[in-house]
Design a protein around this motif. Structure first.
Motif, PDB file in Angstrom:
ATOM      1  N   TYR A 124       0.831  -1.208   0.000  1.00 22.84           N
ATOM      2  CA  TYR A 124       0.000   0.000   0.000  1.00 22.84           C
ATOM      3  C   TYR A 124       0.863   1.253   0.000  1.00 22.84           C
ATOM      4  CZ  TYR A 124      -3.765   3.189   1.312  1.00 22.84           C
ATOM      5  OH  TYR A 124      -4.668   4.221   1.333  1.00 22.84           O
ATOM      6  N   SER A 125       1.963   1.209   0.727  1.00 26.40           N
ATOM      7  CA  SER A 125       2.871   2.361   0.745  1.00 26.40           C
ATOM      8  C   SER A 125       3.476   2.596  -0.633  1.00 26.40           C
ATOM      9  CB  SER A 125       3.979   2.134   1.773  1.00 26.40           C
ATOM     10  OG  SER A 125       4.965   3.140   1.704  1.00 26.40           O
ATOM     11  N   PHE A 126       3.927   1.522  -1.284  1.00 30.20           N
ATOM     12  CA  PHE A 126       4.507   1.662  -2.619  1.00 30.20           C
ATOM     13  C   PHE A 126       3.472   2.132  -3.642  1.00 30.20           C
ATOM     14  CE2 PHE A 126       7.850  -1.777  -1.577  1.00 30.20           C
ATOM     15  CZ  PHE A 126       8.624  -0.827  -0.940  1.00 30.20           C
ATOM     16  N   SER A 127       2.227   1.754  -3.462  1.00 28.06           N
ATOM     17  CA  SER A 127       1.206   2.037  -4.453  1.00 28.06           C
ATOM     18  C   SER A 127       0.623   3.441  -4.328  1.00 28.06           C
ATOM     19  CB  SER A 127       0.077   1.009  -4.353  1.00 28.06           C
ATOM     20  OG  SER A 127      -0.983   1.310  -5.226  1.00 28.06           O
ATOM     21  N   LYS A 128       0.366   3.895  -3.113  1.00 26.44           N
ATOM     22  CA  LYS A 128      -0.427   5.120  -2.928  1.00 26.44           C
ATOM     23  C   LYS A 128       0.343   6.300  -2.369  1.00 26.44           C
ATOM     24  CE  LYS A 128      -4.085   3.121  -4.468  1.00 26.44           C
ATOM     25  NZ  LYS A 128      -4.572   3.476  -5.822  1.00 26.44           N
ATOM     26  N   PHE A 129       1.612   6.129  -2.040  1.00 28.99           N
ATOM     27  CA  PHE A 129       2.379   7.240  -1.479  1.00 28.99           C
ATOM     28  C   PHE A 129       3.596   7.512  -2.350  1.00 28.99           C
ATOM     29  CE2 PHE A 129       0.098   5.424   2.116  1.00 28.99           C
ATOM     30  CZ  PHE A 129      -0.467   6.545   2.682  1.00 28.99           C
ATOM     31  N   ARG A 130       4.019   8.745  -2.388  1.00 29.69           N
ATOM     32  CA  ARG A 130       5.207   9.161  -3.121  1.00 29.69           C
ATOM     33  C   ARG A 130       6.158   9.829  -2.138  1.00 29.69           C
ATOM     34  NH1 ARG A 130       2.694   6.298  -5.607  1.00 29.69           N
ATOM     35  NH2 ARG A 130       1.939   6.434  -7.773  1.00 29.69           N
ATOM     36  N   VAL A 195      -7.048   0.078  -7.213  1.00 30.35           N
ATOM     37  CA  VAL A 195      -8.022   0.828  -6.406  1.00 30.35           C
ATOM     38  C   VAL A 195      -7.982   2.296  -6.829  1.00 30.35           C
ATOM     39  CG1 VAL A 195      -8.698   1.503  -4.073  1.00 30.35           C
ATOM     40  CG2 VAL A 195      -7.751  -0.773  -4.490  1.00 30.35           C
ATOM     41  N   PRO A 196      -9.071   2.881  -7.270  1.00 31.47           N
ATOM     42  CA  PRO A 196      -9.039   4.271  -7.758  1.00 31.47           C
ATOM     43  C   PRO A 196      -8.650   5.244  -6.649  1.00 31.47           C
ATOM     44  CG  PRO A 196     -11.068   3.159  -8.429  1.00 31.47           C
ATOM     45  CD  PRO A 196     -10.407   2.266  -7.430  1.00 31.47           C
ATOM     46  N   ASP A 197      -7.832   6.223  -7.007  1.00 38.92           N
ATOM     47  CA  ASP A 197      -7.457   7.255  -6.046  1.00 38.92           C
ATOM     48  C   ASP A 197      -8.656   8.107  -5.643  1.00 38.92           C
ATOM     49  OD1 ASP A 197      -4.854   6.384  -6.150  1.00 38.92           O
ATOM     50  OD2 ASP A 197      -4.244   7.827  -7.684  1.00 38.92           O
ATOM     51  N   ALA A 198      -9.644   8.187  -6.531  1.00 37.27           N
ATOM     52  CA  ALA A 198     -10.839   8.973  -6.198  1.00 37.27           C
ATOM     53  C   ALA A 198     -11.563   8.381  -4.998  1.00 37.27           C
ATOM     54  CB  ALA A 198     -11.775   9.023  -7.410  1.00 37.27           C
ATOM     55  N   LEU A 199     -11.484   7.075  -4.848  1.00 41.99           N
ATOM     56  CA  LEU A 199     -12.121   6.439  -3.692  1.00 41.99           C
ATOM     57  C   LEU A 199     -11.426   6.845  -2.398  1.00 41.99           C
ATOM     58  CD1 LEU A 199     -14.361   4.387  -2.954  1.00 41.99           C
ATOM     59  CD2 LEU A 199     -12.625   2.597  -3.109  1.00 41.99           C
ATOM     60  N   LEU A 200     -10.121   6.941  -2.434  1.00 38.44           N
ATOM     61  CA  LEU A 200      -9.371   7.367  -1.251  1.00 38.44           C
ATOM     62  C   LEU A 200      -9.629   8.837  -0.952  1.00 38.44           C
ATOM     63  CD1 LEU A 200      -5.960   5.592  -2.010  1.00 38.44           C
ATOM     64  CD2 LEU A 200      -8.012   4.655  -0.950  1.00 38.44           C
ATOM     65  N   GLU A 201      -9.730   9.641  -1.993  1.00 36.74           N
ATOM     66  CA  GLU A 201     -10.013  11.057  -1.784  1.00 36.74           C
ATOM     67  C   GLU A 201     -11.409  11.261  -1.201  1.00 36.74           C
ATOM     68  OE1 GLU A 201      -9.479  12.693  -5.612  1.00 36.74           O
ATOM     69  OE2 GLU A 201      -7.283  12.412  -5.662  1.00 36.74           O
ATOM     70  N   ALA A 202     -12.367  10.467  -1.645  1.00 36.11           N
ATOM     71  CA  ALA A 202     -13.717  10.575  -1.087  1.00 36.11           C
ATOM     72  C   ALA A 202     -13.728  10.180   0.383  1.00 36.11           C
ATOM     73  CB  ALA A 202     -14.674   9.693  -1.882  1.00 36.11           C
ATOM     74  N   TRP A 211      -5.319   5.264   8.137  1.00 35.66           N
ATOM     75  CA  TRP A 211      -5.403   3.917   8.694  1.00 35.66           C
ATOM     76  C   TRP A 211      -6.798   3.341   8.490  1.00 35.66           C
ATOM     77  CZ3 TRP A 211      -1.472   0.994  10.375  1.00 35.66           C
ATOM     78  CH2 TRP A 211      -0.264   1.627  10.657  1.00 35.66           C
ATOM     79  N   ARG A 212      -7.818   4.150   8.752  1.00 41.34           N
ATOM     80  CA  ARG A 212      -9.179   3.654   8.582  1.00 41.34           C
ATOM     81  C   ARG A 212      -9.495   3.401   7.110  1.00 41.34           C
ATOM     82  NH1 ARG A 212     -14.804   6.493  10.743  1.00 41.34           N
ATOM     83  NH2 ARG A 212     -16.195   4.771  10.110  1.00 41.34           N
ATOM     84  N   THR A 213      -8.980   4.243   6.241  1.00 36.74           N
ATOM     85  CA  THR A 213      -9.199   4.032   4.806  1.00 36.74           C
ATOM     86  C   THR A 213      -8.600   2.704   4.354  1.00 36.74           C
ATOM     87  OG1 THR A 213      -9.176   6.419   4.413  1.00 36.74           O
ATOM     88  CG2 THR A 213      -8.783   4.982   2.524  1.00 36.74           C
ATOM     89  N   LEU A 214      -7.403   2.421   4.829  1.00 35.60           N
ATOM     90  CA  LEU A 214      -6.752   1.167   4.452  1.00 35.60           C
ATOM     91  C   LEU A 214      -7.505  -0.037   4.996  1.00 35.60           C
ATOM     92  CD1 LEU A 214      -4.461  -0.590   3.341  1.00 35.60           C
ATOM     93  CD2 LEU A 214      -3.145  -0.046   5.405  1.00 35.60           C
TER      94      LEU A 214
END
Length: 307
Positions: A124-130, A195-202, A211-214
């Motif tokens: 998850y860190s490699f995928s969604k964080f820069r 997993v779309p980034d828009a879902l995480l933004e929502a 943490w809760r999103t994950l």
């Protein structure tokens, strides 16, 4: 009248007009023949692959059911004339083998859970964080798969001996988890990428923490991939031989070295009994694959295409 006047031009139905006339009978017969040939070729390929995969299992079963004096007859009996269940009964009466099986269940299960948990956070860190060093760390994890695992055996033995972990479950679990993590990390990263980034933004707009999103949004969506990664780690811990033989003693050894120590001796090997034991200890993995097959296929293909 010229030759051009005798040629009847092809008539194409106008758009929205009546359908074209059906193809001639010879064309239909050729199509059916091509379909039959393709079907026969496909089934022949499936048969060859199935024979290649199931013939060793059938030979193990034949050897396990054969008495000791008929197991090495030449030419061999493809269909045993004399059948005995003595070798399966001997496995059931051997308490040491059940202890090895219990060790395998404990080590493989904890390895699967630990590998999935750690790999999920890393993937998850490699995928969604820069962040700085992300690419280098990803390449380092991938490069760790390029080296033979046996090269690390002496190093791990010295480290575990220094920390007093030799002949314990911890030595096996840590070593197995180390070797299963790189593939699990990349497998789960590919699934998290879908997993779309828009879902995480929502979720962030609604006030959910990272943490809760994950845990409540992303993890349920990636459940098939986690099952696939966990099954891979379980099989890795269940089948390992060299590390279980070197880092554990008789009380903590798993099934692969336990079967070798039980049935393979310096001067004689009980092959029928070994085949019977191998069939029995393969059942847990077969059952796991049977019940988790749809999750395994979904997890392995989920990260193939990024949405």
């Amino acid at each position: 009248m010229s030759a051009m006047d005798t040629v009847t031009p092809a008539v194409r139905p106008a758009k929205g007009g009546p359908p074209a006339p059906p193809a001639p009978a010879p064309v239909k017969r050729r199509r059916r023949a091509d379909q039959r040939r393709s079907s026969v070729a496909a089934w022949a390929a499936v048969g060859v692959i199935g024979l290649f995969g199931l013939l060793p299992v059938y030979w193990m079963l034949v050897t396990a059911l054969s008495p000791d004096d008929r197991a090495f007859r030449f030419p061999p009996d493809l269909f045993p004339r004399a059948v005995t269940l003595e070798h399966f009964r001997a496995f059931a009466e051997n308490e040491a083998l059940f202890r090895y099986m219990l060790n395998s269940v404990v080590v493989a299960s904890i390895t699967a859970v630990l590998s999935v948990v750690v790999s999920a956070y890393m993937g998850y860190s490699f995928s969604k964080f820069r962040y700085r060093g992300r690419t280098s760390l990803m390449n380092f994890v991938l490069a760790s798969q390029m080296f033979p695992q046996a090269l690390l055996l002496i190093t791990l033995y010295a480290v575990f001996s220094e920390f007093g972990l030799l002949n314990t479950y911890a030595a096996l679990i840590l070593s197995f988890t180390t070797f299963t993590m790189p593939l699990c990390v990349w497998m789960l990263k590919g699934i998290f990428d879908t997993v779309p980034d828009a879902l995480l933004e929502a979720a962030a707009i609604d006030g959910a923490s990272r943490w809760r999103t994950l845990h409540t949004i992303v993890a349920p969506l990636a459940a098939p991939g986690m099952v696939a990664a966990g099954l891979f780690a379980f099989v890795r811990g269940w089948n390992d031989f060299i590390f279980a033989l070197t880092l554990a003693d008789r009380d903590t050894q798993t099934l692969p070295p336990g079967l070798v120590n039980t049935y393979i001796g310096e001067f004689q090997t009980s092959w029928p009994a070994l085949m019977a034991a191998s069939l029995i200890v393969s059942l847990p993995v077969v059952i796991a694959f049977t019940f988790l097959q749809r999750y395994l296929v979904g997890g392995l293909t989920a990260g193939a295409v990024k949405s």
